[in-house]
Each structure stands twice: as structure tokens, then as C-alpha cells.
Design a protein around this motif. Sequence first.
Motif, PDB file in Angstrom:
ATOM      1  N   ARG A  35       0.840  -1.304  -0.041  1.00 21.18           N
ATOM      2  CA  ARG A  35      -0.002   0.042  -0.159  1.00 21.18           C
ATOM      3  C   ARG A  35       0.766   1.294  -0.071  1.00 21.18           C
ATOM      4  O   ARG A  35       0.582   2.256  -0.707  1.00 21.18           O
ATOM      5  N   GLU A  36       1.965   1.259   0.574  1.00 26.73           N
ATOM      6  CA  GLU A  36       2.916   2.308   0.813  1.00 26.73           C
ATOM      7  C   GLU A  36       3.392   2.727  -0.453  1.00 26.73           C
ATOM      8  O   GLU A  36       3.420   3.844  -1.056  1.00 26.73           O
ATOM      9  N   GLY A  37       3.943   1.647  -1.066  1.00 25.61           N
ATOM     10  CA  GLY A  37       4.676   1.535  -2.450  1.00 25.61           C
ATOM     11  C   GLY A  37       3.603   2.206  -3.831  1.00 25.61           C
ATOM     12  O   GLY A  37       3.921   3.298  -4.437  1.00 25.61           O
ATOM     13  N   MET A  38       2.613   1.488  -3.616  1.00 25.64           N
ATOM     14  CA  MET A  38       1.627   1.753  -4.758  1.00 25.64           C
ATOM     15  C   MET A  38       0.909   3.144  -4.446  1.00 25.64           C
ATOM     16  O   MET A  38       0.657   4.138  -5.530  1.00 25.64           O
ATOM     17  N   GLN A  95      10.325   0.285 -11.041  1.00 29.05           N
ATOM     18  CA  GLN A  95      10.898  -1.076 -10.602  1.00 29.05           C
ATOM     19  C   GLN A  95      10.261  -1.481  -9.560  1.00 29.05           C
ATOM     20  O   GLN A  95      10.166  -2.567  -9.168  1.00 29.05           O
ATOM     21  N   LEU A  96       9.776  -0.879  -8.470  1.00 32.20           N
ATOM     22  CA  LEU A  96       9.242  -1.006  -7.389  1.00 32.20           C
ATOM     23  C   LEU A  96       7.994  -1.586  -7.635  1.00 32.20           C
ATOM     24  O   LEU A  96       7.686  -2.613  -7.152  1.00 32.20           O
ATOM     25  N   ALA A  97       7.165  -1.001  -8.331  1.00 29.61           N
ATOM     26  CA  ALA A  97       5.989  -1.633  -8.805  1.00 29.61           C
ATOM     27  C   ALA A  97       5.811  -2.949  -9.284  1.00 29.61           C
ATOM     28  O   ALA A  97       5.172  -3.575  -8.822  1.00 29.61           O
ATOM     29  N   SER A  98       6.974  -3.220 -10.095  1.00 31.91           N
ATOM     30  CA  SER A  98       6.921  -4.523 -10.771  1.00 31.91           C
ATOM     31  C   SER A  98       7.387  -5.662  -9.699  1.00 31.91           C
ATOM     32  O   SER A  98       6.642  -6.621  -9.526  1.00 31.91           O
ATOM     33  N   VAL A 102      14.058  -7.579 -13.321  1.00 31.01           N
ATOM     34  CA  VAL A 102      13.760  -6.124 -12.595  1.00 31.01           C
ATOM     35  C   VAL A 102      15.153  -5.770 -12.321  1.00 31.01           C
ATOM     36  O   VAL A 102      15.780  -6.317 -11.234  1.00 31.01           O
ATOM     37  N   LYS A 103      15.752  -5.047 -13.223  1.00 30.16           N
ATOM     38  CA  LYS A 103      17.031  -4.511 -12.808  1.00 30.16           C
ATOM     39  C   LYS A 103      17.052  -3.148 -11.976  1.00 30.16           C
ATOM     40  O   LYS A 103      16.628  -2.094 -12.182  1.00 30.16           O
ATOM     41  N   PHE A 104      17.183  -2.994 -10.384  1.00 24.58           N
ATOM     42  CA  PHE A 104      17.202  -1.959  -9.685  1.00 24.58           C
ATOM     43  C   PHE A 104      18.166  -1.078 -10.071  1.00 24.58           C
ATOM     44  O   PHE A 104      19.438  -1.440 -10.060  1.00 24.58           O
ATOM     45  N   PHE A 138      12.731   2.472  -1.619  1.00 25.88           N
ATOM     46  CA  PHE A 138      13.272   1.816  -2.533  1.00 25.88           C
ATOM     47  C   PHE A 138      14.521   0.790  -1.824  1.00 25.88           C
ATOM     48  O   PHE A 138      14.713  -0.385  -2.223  1.00 25.88           O
ATOM     49  N   GLU A 139      15.201   1.311  -0.949  1.00 25.75           N
ATOM     50  CA  GLU A 139      16.254   0.751  -0.074  1.00 25.75           C
ATOM     51  C   GLU A 139      15.448  -0.474   0.695  1.00 25.75           C
ATOM     52  O   GLU A 139      16.263  -1.562   0.947  1.00 25.75           O
ATOM     53  N   ARG A 140      14.485  -0.241   1.309  1.00 23.71           N
ATOM     54  CA  ARG A 140      13.771  -1.381   1.926  1.00 23.71           C
ATOM     55  C   ARG A 140      13.251  -2.470   1.086  1.00 23.71           C
ATOM     56  O   ARG A 140      13.784  -3.716   1.328  1.00 23.71           O
ATOM     57  N   VAL A 141      12.966  -2.225  -0.204  1.00 20.71           N
ATOM     58  CA  VAL A 141      12.536  -3.331  -1.154  1.00 20.71           C
ATOM     59  C   VAL A 141      13.827  -3.885  -1.554  1.00 20.71           C
ATOM     60  O   VAL A 141      14.014  -5.338  -1.710  1.00 20.71           O
ATOM     61  N   VAL A 142      14.893  -3.267  -2.135  1.00 21.78           N
ATOM     62  CA  VAL A 142      16.080  -3.798  -2.442  1.00 21.78           C
ATOM     63  C   VAL A 142      16.686  -4.707  -1.337  1.00 21.78           C
ATOM     64  O   VAL A 142      17.222  -5.856  -1.649  1.00 21.78           O
TER      65      VAL A 142
END
Length: 170
Positions: free
Chosen positions: A26-29, A71-74, A99-101, A131-135
Motif C-alpha cells: 500500500r505504501e509503495g503503490m 521498478q518497485l511496482a514490478s 527487474v534491474k534495480f 527503494f532501499e527497503r525493497v532492495v
Amino acid sequence: MDEVMSPTVALTPRLLSSGGFDLLYREGMGLIEEVAAYLDGEGRTESKTLSREGSFLYATESMRLTTRLMQLASWLLLQRAVNEGEISPQQALEEKSKVKFSALPEDRGGPGWDEIPERMKHYIEKGDRLFERVVKFDRIERGEDTPSKPAGENALSSQMDRLKAAFGGK
């Protein structure tokens, strides 16, 4: 008394398959929607008042931010598909490998940075943190990074020993 070592619990897969992921999703979207609305509306208007340097930097940063958010959405959509049973975790890993960050810039600034609207800077910072959290989740999931572990066999015991030594205890 023999100490029994318990197996390490992999928290990332559990977080990603639990309510923690729903919050991240939810935060990302939500951020993606906010940034898109901003860039298409108020941001577009604000960018017209910038100097040449500011305008160039604004365009560069908006492209970087948009790229990272896509990239995050993917990644988020693939993880949601796993959580909902639409694809297997292995299929998601294969797709996620496509998906290349892009790397986050080491520093920001330079000519025109002071002109960038505060709201845009806020979105850049918020996007970078997400982004850092998802990576990090992605690296742990791939086994490229492991969650930090306390130093030594028993960090609490070590700390207690240090406290006793400092205060003259036994």
C-alpha cells in the motif's frame, strides 16, 4: 547444561507473505500514485519557474524517481501474485531477476538543487527510503544478503559480562 541452537528463522519470507507486505504494498503503490499526480499537475507547474540548471536537474530527478518507482511496482506486483497464489515463489524469483534495480545516487546537489521544489525533494527522499527497503528484501530473498546477527554466541551474556566488569560485579 548443553545449549540447544535453534534454527534461524527467515523473517523476510514471513514478512512478505504476511500483513507486513500489505503495508509495504500500500505504501509503495500509494507513493506511485502520489508522485504521478504531482508530476502531472503541481510539479509540472512548479518546474516551469525553475532556471535552466534547476529545470534540467528537476527533469533528471523526476526521471530517476519514476524509473525507481516503476521498478518497485514490478517487484511489489510480483510479490503480491506470490502471496495470492497466482504464481510460485520460484516463478516470481525468475521474473524479479529481470527487474534491474537502478542504483541510488551517492549524493544529490549541484547547480539548481536549491531550486527543486520541497515537495519534489520529499518525494525523492520517500522514494529512496522505500527503494532501499525493497532492495534489501530482494537481496535477502535471493540469499545475497543476510539479516544482521548479534556478534558472538550470546550477545546478552556478553553485555552482562561487560556490565559486571565495569561495575565490579562477579
